[in-house]
Design a protein around this motif. Structure first.
Motif, PDB file in Angstrom:
ATOM      1  N   ARG A  48      26.910 -34.888  67.598  1.00 45.99           N
ATOM      2  CA  ARG A  48      27.452 -35.800  66.878  1.00 45.99           C
ATOM      3  C   ARG A  48      28.224 -35.320  65.500  1.00 45.99           C
ATOM      4  NH1 ARG A  48      24.559 -40.779  67.894  1.00 45.99           N
ATOM      5  NH2 ARG A  48      24.793 -41.000  69.826  1.00 45.99           N
ATOM      6  N   GLU A 159      26.202 -44.668  66.852  1.00 47.54           N
ATOM      7  CA  GLU A 159      27.316 -43.848  67.405  1.00 47.54           C
ATOM      8  C   GLU A 159      28.026 -43.457  66.154  1.00 47.54           C
ATOM      9  OE1 GLU A 159      28.671 -42.606  70.236  1.00 47.54           O
ATOM     10  OE2 GLU A 159      26.817 -42.956  71.229  1.00 47.54           O
ATOM     11  N   GLN A 160      27.769 -43.800  64.902  1.00 45.56           N
ATOM     12  CA  GLN A 160      28.655 -43.393  63.573  1.00 45.56           C
ATOM     13  C   GLN A 160      28.852 -42.135  63.524  1.00 45.56           C
ATOM     14  OE1 GLN A 160      25.931 -44.889  60.592  1.00 45.56           O
ATOM     15  NE2 GLN A 160      25.688 -42.688  59.839  1.00 45.56           N
ATOM     16  N   GLN A 161      30.077 -41.983  63.134  1.00 44.94           N
ATOM     17  CA  GLN A 161      30.305 -40.397  63.001  1.00 44.94           C
ATOM     18  C   GLN A 161      30.004 -39.980  61.583  1.00 44.94           C
ATOM     19  OE1 GLN A 161      32.236 -38.277  64.863  1.00 44.94           O
ATOM     20  NE2 GLN A 161      32.105 -39.766  66.279  1.00 44.94           N
TER      21      GLN A 161
END
Length: 162
Positions: A48, A159-161
């Protein structure tokens, strides 16, 4: 600024995992075997946040947990195992041919290899390498278990960065 906060959070999680492992050794009756809970954090970060963030937290965790819960030798052995494991996991991940469970299993196996090689160098006794088949098997088994856990966590994380 946001990335720094996440790095601190992941470092804290890794230290908590190290502390839990120091309280409840998962030795299964065989010396040197550990579950490797902190590898969950490293794998999550690798997938991630990227390799540099994961490596930074891994190295910081090794030094801090060694100072808090271990000694100079635990830092030395963990650093040898952790760096070799990280390089292997990164290579497996970048190949695009391995899933997270395989990446974790390879990491577990090579972590033990790094530690055995360092121990053999420190005590100047190559006979320690005969213990590696036992450590290889345990590293693969615990790596698969950690990989399954990390895969399940990743499925549930947004799914955030970071």
């Amino acid at each position: 600024m946001k990335k720094t906060a996440y790095l601190g959070l992941f470092l804290a999680l890794a230290l908590i995992c190290s502390y839990v492992e120091s309280l409840f050794p998962f030795s299964f009756g065989i010396p040197g075997i550990k579950l490797g809970l902190t590898n969950i954090v490293v794998i999550l970060m690798l997938y991630r946040m990227g390799a540099s963030s994961a490596l930074t937290v891994s190295i910081l965790r090794i030094f801090l947990s060694g100072l808090l819960f271990g000694n100079l030798f635990s830092i030395l052995y963990s650093l040898a195992g952790g760096l070799l494991s990280f390089v292997c996991m990164l290579a497996f991940k970048k190949s695009g041919k391995c899933r997270i469970i395989s990446v974790s299993a390879a990491g577990g196996a090579t972590h033990n290899l790094g530690q055995i090689l360092m121990a053999a160098a420190v005590v100047e006794n190559r006979n320690l390498l005969y213990y590696y088949p036992v450590m290889l098997l345990s590293g693969v088994v615990t790596g698969v278990l950690i990989g399954i856990a990390a895969q399940e966590i990743l499925l549930r994380l947004p799914e955030q960065q970071f």
